[in-house]
Design a protein around this motif. Structure first.
Motif, short mmCIF file in Angstrom:
data_model
loop_
_atom_site.label_atom_id
_atom_site.label_comp_id
_atom_site.label_asym_id
_atom_site.label_seq_id
_atom_site.Cartn_x
_atom_site.Cartn_y
_atom_site.Cartn_z
N GLU A 83 49.33 48.85 55.24
CA GLU A 83 48.12 48.94 54.43
C GLU A 83 47.49 50.32 54.59
N GLU B 251 41.49 45.35 46.93
CA GLU B 251 42.77 45.31 47.63
C GLU B 251 43.85 44.90 46.63
N THR C 13 43.81 49.56 49.82
CA THR C 13 42.44 49.05 49.78
C THR C 13 41.52 50.21 49.43
N GLU D 64 44.01 52.90 53.06
CA GLU D 64 42.80 53.02 52.25
C GLU D 64 42.95 54.23 51.34
N ARG E 5 50.27 47.93 50.55
CA ARG E 5 48.97 47.56 49.98
C ARG E 5 48.01 48.73 50.05
#
Length: 914
Positions: free
Chosen positions: A115, A185, A152, A117, A150
């Protein structure tokens, strides 16, 4: 292991590692929403000053939306952190025009390694140009390379533009509101929707960029001259005499007046904004002129000057620098060595070309790479009174390509059909994608020389193809393209393609000669058409006033039949009748009936000549017909029938259900982990062959089971393996040159007990020793059936190519393969399984039962899905695949993997780098 050819006959793919260094392959020129261009690249430490300049010119509101607070300047520590990244856990990309940063996107990996950002900052002056969506596409692609799954983001509710970027990207978003911040997300693996969004944005942007070239408000001819016959003289004269609707400026530092207008010394002196510059200056001056155009805000350049790639390395370097500089300044380039561009729209009337007159208005869009072929195309079309909507001569095709023009023509209501003469393909995978979509609404005709194959034009980066023979033509057929070999054939087909398309293969033949009618009918049947009527008793000898009405009545009667989709009219010369008169009558009948009509006038080379071929038609007789409907006309019946058959094949392609994209359950994470583990420490062009267990595990991630086999080196091991796998078994040589060689005794089937297996082991070991045998495999017997082969490779130009054939002599000796480019639809899969000539054996042949074709189609679909999603798989071969009445069995799998080079047509928008 070094890059090499495989023993399957399919060469293996060269790859480039990322290995933690500056990722040059992330750099890209991009087309923005408004048609302008910019450069995208990873940020560098030396960008600190430019990043500070970008920041201080942002509004307070924009700074607040990005940082959740206002800061007039970035601190030294912030600049260091923002510009010094590792390109793995911390990535930042910038979009620049010239030396100015106009957009920044970055991600930072979080505690969960899958993940990250993500955040963006777009220049106030450049908002609305689609920078955010482009940055998101490229950041997601970079993140996937670094095994991030992913993204976010935390966004203030009032930052609607950024929320819109996420919402419209095509990903499945999870959003929630907490403490005044919207948290977003989403998974970043490409989806059908996200790819569709990307392709739609790419289409609009590239179409807009071409529109800016073909419908400018103002033009400057740089190098304009008053010397008759020079390039600059002709281009300026043709723009002016063509009646261009916009403003025209002449640029020549040595003239005060040209063509009745004031001349300017440089483009910078022109007082009005200039959309397109037509450049006709000596070779050595072109780079400076292009730089001046960029500084003056010119949006596009048509470079007629030559001598670039043809000069060798020096010319290539100059050409690349011109394109690099032009794109970095927001400009598109046609050429160098271009014959020019033309747009016949009455509201534009642009003839910035070497054609002496504005081309005849019509509905054919024409693209040509070669200058000489472009002249031949124009001449061939003019002889047939074929009109154009627009024409682009790309010359060396250093920037603007046929793909760009297809994007434009798809939306252009004035264009009814598209013709392209291609000497090379820059991005065949993208060509296939665009052409397939365009061909659903407009015929796409491509003339490609057999000798040019997949080579690139001068000045393009070398990327040699490894695709099997026939793959390129299969790609064209898959895309619905009408393939022709010569410019004459292109024009022949275009005559029909711009008019009423036949609804099916049924044709009627009408002629004033029984012998000619029989010849036409035979030719039609040979070309795959179905002749439902043939009439050779047409009498045209009774004089003009009777002959033409009789011709019209007979034609209308044939066209009215429900089983007739097209009519071929073949007329031998008759004294007193002229081609323009006959053609006009045929056109009127075709228009009133709504049926496709083509005409052949054997022995007549030009419709401007009377039917006897003896005397020119009276002055103006041919041109007098130009305002009337036209009928496709040919000088031989064979040309007429061949062109009609080509268009019928296209309409049959249109009528076929393309099906939906193939989907099946799969485990990408497990596949990625396996490939990554096997490539650990592999650099450069090295490839790794997966062991049998790893290959089976990778295929298992996509629901493809492989029948287990055990290597053995002794008779005792062979018996133990057979006991474990289950009797009866097959014993096979494990030597690469002997696998599957029944003819050499390297395979024994249906061994039922230990004694027979020990005897076979001993006998085979002795007989195969001269061939390098000695190591064997034991495998449980599969149900009997037909052996097939499924292959997939990663080609540097075409991308993932999937091939299917029936094992044995069909593929080994006769090259009886079918090929397709992934991704595949259910329609593609159905066709590839049925395309090999030997495929009839799958459907019951000579009294044998039909086999499980549905299982074959499912296997082909799963292999295509695996290959499309994993460019690291350089070669995948399933051989043999035994298809039985119920189900199939994969007996052997060979898989090679390597560090994947960036695919030319990936899930991020990028122009081809020169």
């Amino acid at each position: 292991m070094a890059d090499q050819g495989s023993d399957t006959g399919f060469p293996l793919h060269s790859v480039v590692p990322l290995n933690g260094a500056y990722p040059h392959h992330w750099e890209a020129d991009v087309v923005l929403r408004d048609g302008g261009t910019a450069h995208l690249r990873p940020i560098r430490p030396e960008d600190a000053e430019a990043l500070q300049d970008f920041h201080v010119h942002q509004s307070e509101g924009s700074i607040y939306l990005r940082f959740f607070s206002y800061k007039a300047r970035l601190t030294a520590a912030e600049l260091k952190r923002f510009t010094e990244v590792d390109h793995r856990d911390r990535v930042a990309l910038v979009i620049t025009v010239g030396d100015e940063i106009i957009g920044v996107g970055r991600y930072d990996r979080l505690s969960d390694p899958a993940e990250a950002e993500v955040a963006f900052n777009i220049s106030d002056r450049h908002q609305g140009r689609g920078l955010g969506s482009i940055l998101l596409e490229h950041l997601a692609a970079a993140a996937r390379e670094n095994h991030i799954r992913r993204f976010t983001a935390e966004v203030l509710p009032e930052n609607r533009k950024m929320l819109t970027v996420f919402a419209e990207a095509g990903y499945a978003l999870n959003r929630h509101f907490d403490e005044g911040v919207v948290s977003v997300e989403f998974e970043i693996d490409p989806t059908e929707k996200s790819r569709a969004v990307m392709e739609s944005r790419e289409h609009r942007a590239e179409a807009r960029s071409v529109l800016g070239l073909l419908a400018p408000s103002s033009i400057a001819v740089i190098g304009a001259s008053r010397t008759w016959g020079t390039l600059g003289y002709q281009l300026l004269e043709h723009v002016v005499e063509g009646g261009f609707a916009g403003r025209v400026h002449a640029v020549n530092p040595e003239a005060l007046e040209l063509g009745g207008m004031m001349a300017y010394g440089t483009i910078a002196e022109v007082p009005d904004p200039v959309d397109v510059a037509v450049i006709a200056v000596p070779y050595a001056e072109v780079p400076d002129v292009v730089a001046q155009c960029g500084a003056a805000g010119v949006k596009g350049a048509v470079i007629a000057s030559g001598g670039f790639a043809e000069r060798g390395e020096e010319g290539l370097a100059t050409q690349r620098e011109i394109v690099r500089h032009a794109r970095s300044q927001g400009m598109r380039v046609v050429g160098p060595e271009s014959l020019g561009i033309a747009n016949t729209d009455p509201d534009v009337r642009l003839n910035a070309s070497l054609a002496p007159h504005l081309p005849r208005q019509g509905s054919l869009g024409l693209f040509s790479q070669s200058a000489s072929i472009g002249v031949a195309l124009y001449a061939a079309a003019d002889r047939r009174f074929l009109g154009f909507s627009s024409i682009v001569s790309a010359g060396n095709r250093a920037d603007v390509s046929g793909n760009d023009l297809m994007q434009y023509w798809e939306d252009d209501v004035a264009t009814g059909a598209v013709g392209l003469y291609l000497e090379s393909f820059g991005n065949p995978r993208k060509f296939s994608r665009i052409a397939r979509r365009l061909a659903r609404s407009k015929p796409v005709i491509v003339a490609k020389s057999e000798v040019t194959g997949l080579r690139l034009p001068p000045g393009h980066s070398v990327r040699t193809t490894q695709a099997p023979p026939g793959a390129l033509d299969a790609m064209l057929r898959q895309a619905g393209v009408i393939r022709v070999s010569t410019v004459e054939q292109l024009v022949d087909v275009a005559q029909i393609a711009v008019g009423t398309l036949p609804a099916g293969p049924n044709v009627a033949v009408l002629s004033n000669s029984l012998a000619l009618a029989r010849v036409v009918a035979d030719g039609a049947e040979a070309d795959g058409l179905r002749v439902v009527a043939s009439e050779g008793d047409l009498d045209l000898s009774q004089g003009l006033s009777l002959a033409l009405p009789a011709l019209k009545r007979r034609l209308v009667a044939l066209a009215a039949r429900e089983d007739v989709h097209a009519v071929v009219v073949a007329i031998l010369p008759v004294q007193g009748l002229r081609v323009p008169q006959v053609a006009a009558t045929l056109a009127e009948a075709a228009e009133s009936s709504g049926t496709t009509v083509v005409a052949a006038f054997p022995g007549v080379l030009d419709r401007r000549v009377d039917t006897a071929g003896l005397l020119p038609a009276p002055t103006g007789a041919a041109d007098a017909q130009l305002g009337a409907p036209q009928v496709p006309s040919y000088s031989s019946a064979g040309e007429a029938v061949a062109a009609l058959a080509a268009v019928v094949r296209y309409t049959e392609w249109l009528a076929r259900d393309p099906g939906a994209p193939f989907e099946a359950e799969h485990d990408d994470d497990a596949a990625d982990a396996l490939i990554e583990a096997r490539l650990a420490g592999v650099e450069g062009t090295e490839l790794v062959r997966l062991g049998a267990d790893d290959a089976a595990r990778l295929l298992g991630c996509y629901g493809i089971p492989v029948l287990a086999a055990r290597p053995v080196t002794s008779a005792d091991e062979a018996v133990a393996a057979a006991d474990a796998l289950g009797w009866p078994v097959a014993i096979k040589s494990a030597a690469a040159n002997l696998r599957h060689r029944l003819d050499l005794g390297a395979v024994r089937l249906d061994v039922t007990d230990a004694d027979a297996l020990r005897a076979a082991f001993a006998q085979m070991g002795q007989s195969l020793a001269p061939y390098g045998g000695g190591h064997f495999e034991i495998q449980r017997m599969a149900p009997v059936g037909q052996a097939c082969v499924v292959r997939a490779i990663e080609d540097p130009l075409l991308g993932p190519v999937l091939s299917f054939g029936l094992a044995g002599d069909a593929v080994s000796l006769l090259e009886d393969w079918a090929h397709r480019i992934t991704p595949l639809t259910s329609g593609d899969i159905r066709e590839i399984v049925r395309s090999p000539r030997a495929a009839v054996k799958l459907f019951g042949h000579e009294g044998l039962p039909a086999l499980d074709v549905a299982a074959v189609e499912d296997l082909v679909g799963r292999v295509s899905l695996l290959k499309d999603r994993h460019p690291e798989v350089s070669l995948l071969e399933l051989k043999p695949v035994v298809v039985s009445e119920t189900g199939l069995t994969v007996l052997s799998a060979e898989v090679w993997v390597g560090n994947a080079a960036r695919r030319m047509d990936s899930a991020r928008r990028a122009m081809i780098a020169q």
